[in-house]
Design a protein around this motif. Structure first.
Motif, PDB file in Angstrom:
ATOM      1  N   VAL A   1       0.839  -1.193   0.000  1.00  0.00           N
ATOM      2  CA  VAL A   1       0.000   0.000   0.000  1.00  0.00           C
ATOM      3  C   VAL A   1       0.878   1.249   0.000  1.00  0.00           C
ATOM      4  N   ASN A   2       1.924   1.245   0.849  1.00  0.00           N
ATOM      5  CA  ASN A   2       2.835   2.392   0.882  1.00  0.00           C
ATOM      6  C   ASN A   2       3.472   2.637  -0.473  1.00  0.00           C
ATOM      7  N   THR A   3       3.906   1.557  -1.121  1.00  0.00           N
ATOM      8  CA  THR A   3       4.522   1.692  -2.437  1.00  0.00           C
ATOM      9  C   THR A   3       3.563   2.355  -3.411  1.00  0.00           C
ATOM     10  N   LEU A   4       2.299   1.891  -3.390  1.00  0.00           N
ATOM     11  CA  LEU A   4       1.319   2.440  -4.334  1.00  0.00           C
ATOM     12  C   LEU A   4       1.019   3.903  -4.018  1.00  0.00           C
ATOM     13  N   ILE A   5       0.935   4.225  -2.713  1.00  0.00           N
ATOM     14  CA  ILE A   5       0.679   5.627  -2.348  1.00  0.00           C
ATOM     15  C   ILE A   5       1.827   6.509  -2.848  1.00  0.00           C
ATOM     16  N   VAL A   6       3.057   6.071  -2.567  1.00  0.00           N
ATOM     17  CA  VAL A   6       4.217   6.866  -2.978  1.00  0.00           C
ATOM     18  C   VAL A   6       4.229   7.028  -4.500  1.00  0.00           C
ATOM     19  N   ALA A   7       4.047   5.906  -5.214  1.00  0.00           N
ATOM     20  CA  ALA A   7       4.107   5.968  -6.672  1.00  0.00           C
ATOM     21  C   ALA A   7       2.970   6.827  -7.210  1.00  0.00           C
ATOM     22  N   GLY A   8       1.768   6.652  -6.634  1.00  0.00           N
ATOM     23  CA  GLY A   8       0.608   7.403  -7.111  1.00  0.00           C
ATOM     24  C   GLY A   8       0.792   8.895  -6.927  1.00  0.00           C
TER      25      GLY A   8
END
Lengths: 261, 346, 284
Positions: free
Chosen positions: A60-67
């Motif tokens: 989830v953190n990865t997706l938030i950062v990337a998003g």
């Protein structure tokens, strides 16, 4: 003969490219947990994955950062590319030169430079500093990508619109942005890829509560990876593959149309 | 225009969701723990969260120096609980990086065996409380290596080419090289260090890898047949492969005592105390020791541990070994000599 | 303030703030602390000293520089050797097939580079897939050492950086006019001659671009050395990482970084002298 040789070579290179991820996908269905020999088929690890909160949180953190970093860097990149194209000001050349720095210097230098500044400014390491770092190295790529479209753009259209009484805002949103769309999209795609792929800069700029998938995998590679990581990777690859197939099919259709013409 | 609207609405939604999920995280009480990798099993942390409703943000390091670097480069108050070893406690006290501990906040403090209290690095346990103890040990896979190994010198055997895994810790490995040559493990004498360097360069062809986080994997996957590693790692490797034998070399082993400590300005100190107290509980410590069999310092736990633990010299380190062992000491400025030597070896 | 001015500010303020805060400030700060002194265990003393730069030229650290340049150089050469035949073979295909093949090249790279390194670890280790297959088929009797050594590091580096060579080379190969190649073969030029006299000169910009995008990151990828090299080797990436995270000698780490930036600048300068365009570098 030559054709066969070429095909064999292409296949060899593709084997090299796909070997590591194929192995990971295969082992996500393996009954043994050791990632050493394939013993039997199971979906057990996919169930485990749902229980592994640390791993899911890191995803989830990865997706938030990337998003967030993709959206913000695309927005800033687009505005800036346009600004740099349209206006001239003192120090423009310097700005233009400095922009290339994140593209060309080894990532590790950017990583430690950002870390030192965070320390200097007493910023707490965490999601915010991580996202800021990702935005930092994505913006130049978006600018370059948008600029390549800008350079081929016909500026007369904007002038005509202005003569017809369109406001500056209308011109930018209704004419400029749609015309720049291909560049914006490829810039955004590039930013997304770079953000998902980054290890080095994240390593220096993340803090507690900002554990992303690569950082999680890095610590797990050292302490022992469980196959639920393979399951996660397989799912992610599946999604990426579907998205890519769609975009390729769309582009191929376009190619076909051009062929017909 | 519609298209632009649609896109901006989507972007707005995504941003909104991201912000919301970011905010909701803040409302939970958290405790930011910075610990060694492979030290506390995930299940213990999850149960603590369930029991207390606190959220644990867990991050790891693989050397004392990395711990120091992470704590001091982050803004004060970033971490609530850390686990530095002996000499690092001393350094952190000197640099005023630790909060004095209020022992009355810990109900289970008396579980700790007094033998391990009041060590020289923190004489009154003002800043630190022992968590576990560790010693380096040589582990050998007897299926492939039958030679008699009693001393570090035996590792230089040419038959072990590319077959030894070492912990990736400069003070420990250089310290062992010094011990092998009969010197003090904490020497700052440049000639002695030069000899230690030559010894390590001689050993280098035999070295398969440097790895601090999980050297046991090298033994389990039979990537290498000999390893110099922390005792619990060796014990864990033994659980997977009973051919592994443990040797405490005659020159003595490197010891390490790891401690709970609260960094200065920690924002969630109450939560940190709760976490320490939870871990000091006999049954919790038992789970930790069973997953990572270091030397237990908790007397309430000792009776819960079975013969598998108690009679294994790799987990329950014999007292004679502790008496014959050496701690890494704070050597101040001279640490630069070790830094440079380390770069030369690698 | 006139409307026009507001718009100018709107379009230029973000970029100026960004460049100032996230590029210029960090680099200037690194430059500044590279002249500081480190006190024992991590603090920095703000005096002026060039000792850090003198220390870099210690034989130990010079050899780290040379090793890094060697590893990065070999990686670049291997990438070139793999990519040339590949892009030429691709360019002989139908445009649609070309599109599909080039998309396929990118697929593995949409996962994280660490995850791919983990895949290699599973393949290469002593009990890994490759050794199991070779042992099982009786080709070898003893497992091979494929990782925790230099070949392992090179496999990791080449794998991670290959697309940065393939993409620019492909885009410059696809600009070669087919009639040039036909003419060459009509005139009886050998394949080798055609390659060196026509293809190489025509793809020179792509070649430089790719080399640059492979060489500089390779100097800093410490995680590949850690994972596939078993922590036995030190390249610039590891050295800088250690100074910042382990030895905590920031001024020295900063001095090494500054020298690394200088090396990179020299390469960029050469690239520009040879007619390379900066914008091409960001297209990968």
């Amino acid at each position: 003969m030559k054709k066969i040789m070429e095909n064999v070579y292409l296949i060899l290179v593709f084997i090299f490219l796909f070997l590591p991820i194929t192995v990971l996908i295969l082992f996500s269905f393996n009954t043994s947990s050791l990632n050493i020999v394939f013993e039997g088929f199971t979906l057990h690890w996919y169930q485990d994955l749902l229980q592994n909160r640390t791993l899911l949180e890191s995803l989830v953190n990865t997706l938030i950062v990337a998003g967030i970093s993709t959206i913000v860097s695309t927005a800033i990149g687009t505005i800036s590319a346009y600004g740099l194209h349209k206006y001239s000001f003192k120090g423009k050349n310097l700005v233009n030169e400095l922009l290339y720095i994140p593209v060309v210097i080894p990532e590790i230098v950017l990583g430690i430079a950002l870390l030192s500044v965070y320390t200097l400014l007493k910023l707490e390491l965490g999601m915010f500093t991580l996202i800021l770092a990702h935005i930092c190295f994505c913006i130049p790529f978006v600018i370059i990508s948008v600029r390549s479209v800008l350079e081929g753009m016909d500026s007369h259209i904007e002038e005509v619109a202005s003569d017809l009484g369109a406001s500056r805002f209308q011109i930018f949103t209704k004419i400029t942005i749609p015309m720049l769309m291909p560049g914006i999209l490829s810039g955004a795609q590039l930013a997304l890829t770079l953000s998902l792929d980054d290890v080095v800069i994240s390593y220096f700029t993340a803090g507690p509560g900002a554990n992303t998938l690569p950082l999680q995998v890095y610590s797990m590679i050292k302490t022992g990876i469980t196959p639920d990581v393979n399951a996660l990777i397989t799912i992610m690859l599946g999604i990426v593959f579907i998205l890519l197939t769609i975009s390729t099919v769309v582009q191929l259709r376009r190619l076909k149309k051009e062929d017909v013409r | 225009m519609k298209k632009v609207m649609k896109i901006s609405i989507t972007i707005g939604c995504i941003l909104g969701i991201c912000l919301l999920s970011g905010c909701s995280k803040e409302t939970n009480q958290v405790v930011n723990v910075l610990n060694w990798s492979s030290y506390i099993p995930d299940s213990v942390i999850r149960e603590f969260e369930k029991e207390t409703g606190l959220q644990v943000n867990y991050s790891t390091y693989s050397s004392n120096e990395e711990c120091l670097a992470k704590v001091s480069s982050a803004k004060e108050g970033t971490y609530d609980l850390i686990f530095p070893s002996d000499y690092m406690i001393e350094i952190m006290i000197k640099r005023e990086m630790l909060e004095p501990l209020e022992q009355n906040k810990l109900q289970n403090i008396n579980n700790i065996d007094s033998f391990y209290l009041n060590q020289s690095f923190d004489p009154e346990n003002k800043y630190s409380i022992p968590f576990v103890m560790a010693s380096t040990v040589i582990a050998v896979n007897r299926e492939h290596i039958s030679d008699d190994i009693t001393s570090y010198q035996d590792l230089l055997n040419e038959n072990y080419r590319n077959n030894i895994t070492l912990i990736d810790d400069q003070r420990i490995i250089i310290g062992i090289a010094l011990l092998a040559n009969g010197y003090d493990m904490n020497t700052v004498n440049e000639e002695e260090l030069e000899i230690a360097k030559d010894w390590l360069l001689k050993l280098k062809p035999n070295i398969k890898a440097f790895d601090s986080d999980s050297p046991k994997n090298f033994l389990i996957t039979e990537e290498s047949d000999i390893a110099v590693l922390w005792n619990a790692e060796a014990a864990l490797a033994y659980q997977e492969n009973h051919n592994i034998e443990f040797i405490y070399p005659v020159e003595g082993s490197a010891l390490s005592m790891d401690n709970f400590a609260i960094p200065k300005g920690a924002r969630n100190q109450e939560a940190a105390y709760q976490f320490i107290d939870y871990i000091l509980r006999a049954d919790v410590m038992e789970k930790i020791i069973k997953s990572y069999p270091y030397k237990n310092v908790n007397q309430a736990t000792q009776s819960l541990l079975g013969p598998d633990y108690l009679y294994n010299i790799a987990s329950n380190i014999p007292t004679s070994i502790i008496e014959n062992g050496f701690y890494v000491k704070n050597i101040g400025e001279s640490v630069k000599l070790y830094d440079k030597l380390w770069a030369e070896i690698k | 303030m006139s409307n026009k001015k507001i718009w100018k500010i709107f379009f230029l303020a973000p970029i100026i703030i960004y460049v100032a805060l996230l590029i210029a400030l960090p680099l200037c700060y690194i430059l500044l602390i590279s002249f500081f002194k480190s006190d024992y265990y991590g603090g920095m003393i703000s005096t002026f000293t060039i000792q850090n730069y003198i220390d870099v030229f210690d034989q130990v650290y010079v050899s780290v520089f040379l090793k890094s340049i060697l590893i990065a150089g070999i990686t670049t050469i291997i990438c070139i050797l793999i990519s040339y035949p590949f892009v030429i073979a691709v360019s002989h295909k139908h445009p649609r097939t070309q599109k599909i093949l080039m998309t396929l090249v990118m697929v593995p790279f949409l996962t994280n580079s660490l995850i791919r390194m983990y895949g290699w670890l599973v393949l290469l280790r002593k009990s890994g897939v490759i050794n199991q297959v070779l042992l099982g088929t009786g080709i070898i009797s003893e497992p091979l050492s494929l990782m925790y050594n230099i070949p392992g590091i090179l496999i990791g580096m080449v794998y991670t950086l290959l697309p940065f060579m393939i993409l620019p080379l492909y885009s410059s190969v696809s600009t070669i006019e087919p009639y040039l190649l036909e003419a060459a073969s009509d005139l009886g030029a050998s394949k080798i001659k055609t390659f060196f006299k026509i293809i190489v000169p025509q793809t020179l910009p792509g070649l430089f671009n790719g080399s640059l995008m492979v060489f500089t990151p390779a100097l800093g990828y410490f995680f590949i050395i850690d994972i596939l090299g078993g922590g036995k080797m030190m390249i610039l990436g590891n050295l800088i990482k250690n100074q910042f995270l382990t030895a905590r000698n920031w001024p020295f780490g900063a001095a090494i970084s500054i020298i690394l930036v200088l090396i990179t600048s020299l390469i960029i300068l050469a690239y520009r002298k040879l007619g390379g365009k900066m914008d091409d570098l960001g297209g990968a």
